[in-house]
Design an enzyme around this catalytic site. Structure first.
Site, PDB file in Angstrom:
ATOM      1  N   SER A  93       0.786  -1.085  -0.066  1.00 50.36           N
ATOM      2  CA  SER A  93      -0.097   0.074  -0.057  1.00 50.36           C
ATOM      3  C   SER A  93       0.821   1.310  -0.060  1.00 50.36           C
ATOM      4  O   SER A  93       0.307   2.239   0.461  1.00 50.36           O
ATOM      5  CB  SER A  93      -0.910  -0.045   1.429  1.00 50.36           C
ATOM      6  N   CYS A  94       2.166   1.150  -0.510  1.00 49.27           N
ATOM      7  CA  CYS A  94       3.055   2.085  -0.428  1.00 49.27           C
ATOM      8  C   CYS A  94       2.549   3.366  -1.410  1.00 49.27           C
ATOM      9  O   CYS A  94       3.166   4.682  -1.319  1.00 49.27           O
ATOM     10  CB  CYS A  94       4.345   1.971  -0.702  1.00 49.27           C
ATOM     11  N   GLY A  95       1.743   3.006  -2.157  1.00 50.58           N
ATOM     12  CA  GLY A  95       1.365   4.199  -3.241  1.00 50.58           C
ATOM     13  C   GLY A  95       2.254   4.391  -4.413  1.00 50.58           C
ATOM     14  O   GLY A  95       1.938   5.315  -5.294  1.00 50.58           O
ATOM     15  N   VAL A  96       3.242   3.663  -4.584  1.00 51.78           N
ATOM     16  CA  VAL A  96       4.377   3.676  -5.917  1.00 51.78           C
ATOM     17  C   VAL A  96       3.747   3.274  -6.882  1.00 51.78           C
ATOM     18  O   VAL A  96       3.008   1.988  -7.039  1.00 51.78           O
ATOM     19  CB  VAL A  96       5.610   2.983  -5.470  1.00 51.78           C
TER      20      VAL A  96
END
Length: 282
Positions: free
Chosen positions: A120-123
């Site tokens: 879920s780091c959004g990268v």
């Protein structure tokens, strides 16, 4: 400093009968801080990561992490490793300093980004894959493995998981030969740590990764594929399911990716040329 991988706990077992008190063993989970010693004449120190891990093979974990994240290019880039003594009592055995060769050029800007530590780091998926491929070559290997070898691997791994038998709480990553011989195995509460421990062991030995395949006990996440690609592993098999981004990276890196390897079944998501199936004989 050797620390235990398991701890005892008193529990109450609840079933369709009378609840009873019992003793149980838990997989230990503690933080490991990784510090780098770097520089030429004047050595400096910089903390680069904290990971929650199961104690054991800590130096292999650090070496594998530094390699799969592109900080070092080979085992020889690490001159030595030690547990830091100047720490708080509760940190004893949980802080490792890796002394890097002066020739290692560290990009601290990339380290601050800390790569892809969770799903879920959004990268962005495309930028994630581009970042991996900029640091490693496409997988090149003539390895071929018979489907029967793949079918047998999970049972071999399961039998070898001594700690798992006691706790049920550890992931495993194992290196197998093309004939299905278990060569190396690592365990950890985190699947990414288990693979880092395994890769740290591989790069410290004379083992050629492109002649072997890896089996992981859980699912195949993007992070696991990224680490395997960095290590040049041609086949990664997972007991669980792969993610969409994991499959995409495996395809673009020319890796063979297998999922749901259990109960004499598995799915080939890409790289089927390395798996000898019954249809290949006809």
């Amino acid at each position: 400093m050797l620390k235990s991988s398991v701890s005892a706990s008193q529990i109450i077992k609840v079933s369709d009968k009378e609840p009873v008190k019992s003793n149980d063993l838990l997989a230990v989970e503690e933080p490991l801080e990784i510090r780098l010693g770097y520089g030429d004449q004047l050595r400096k120190e910089k903390p680069v990561s904290v990971t929650m891990r199961t104690p054991g093979q800590d130096f292999e974990l650090v070496r594998g992490f530094l390699f799969t994240e592109g900080i070092i290019n080979s085992s020889s880039d690490v001159l030595s490793m030690r547990y830091c003594e100047a720490t708080k009592p509760e940190e004893k055995g949980n802080v490792v300093r890796a002394e890097l060769s002066p020739r290692v050029d560290i990009d601290f800007h990339k380290l601050e980004r800390h790569f892809y530590t969770s799903s879920s780091c959004g990268v962005c998926g495309k930028s994630s894959i581009d970042a991996v491929q900029s640091k490693c070559s496409m997988i090149s290997s003539n390895l071929k493995v018979d489907e029967s070898v793949i079918h047998k691997a999970p049972n071999i791994l399961r039998e070898a998981q001594r700690i798992f038998e006691h706790t049920g709480g550890l992931h495993a990553a194992a290196l197998f030969s093309d004939r299905g011989e278990l060569v190396l195995m690592s365990e950890d509460v985190g699947r990414h740590n288990a693979l880092d421990k395994l890769i740290g062991n591989i790069i410290s030995s004379d083992i050629q990764s492109n002649d072997h395949f890896v089996l992981v006990s859980g699912r195949a996440s993007f992070e696991l594929i990224q680490k395997a690609v960095m290590a040049g592993i041609p086949i990664l098999a997972a007991v669980g399911a792969p993610s969409s981004l994991a499959v995409q990276l495996a395809k673009e890196s020319k890796m063979t990716l297998l999922g749901f390897v259990r109960n004499d079944n598995f799915n080939i998501y890409c790289g089927d040329q390395r798996i000898i199936t019954k249809s290949n004989y006809s």
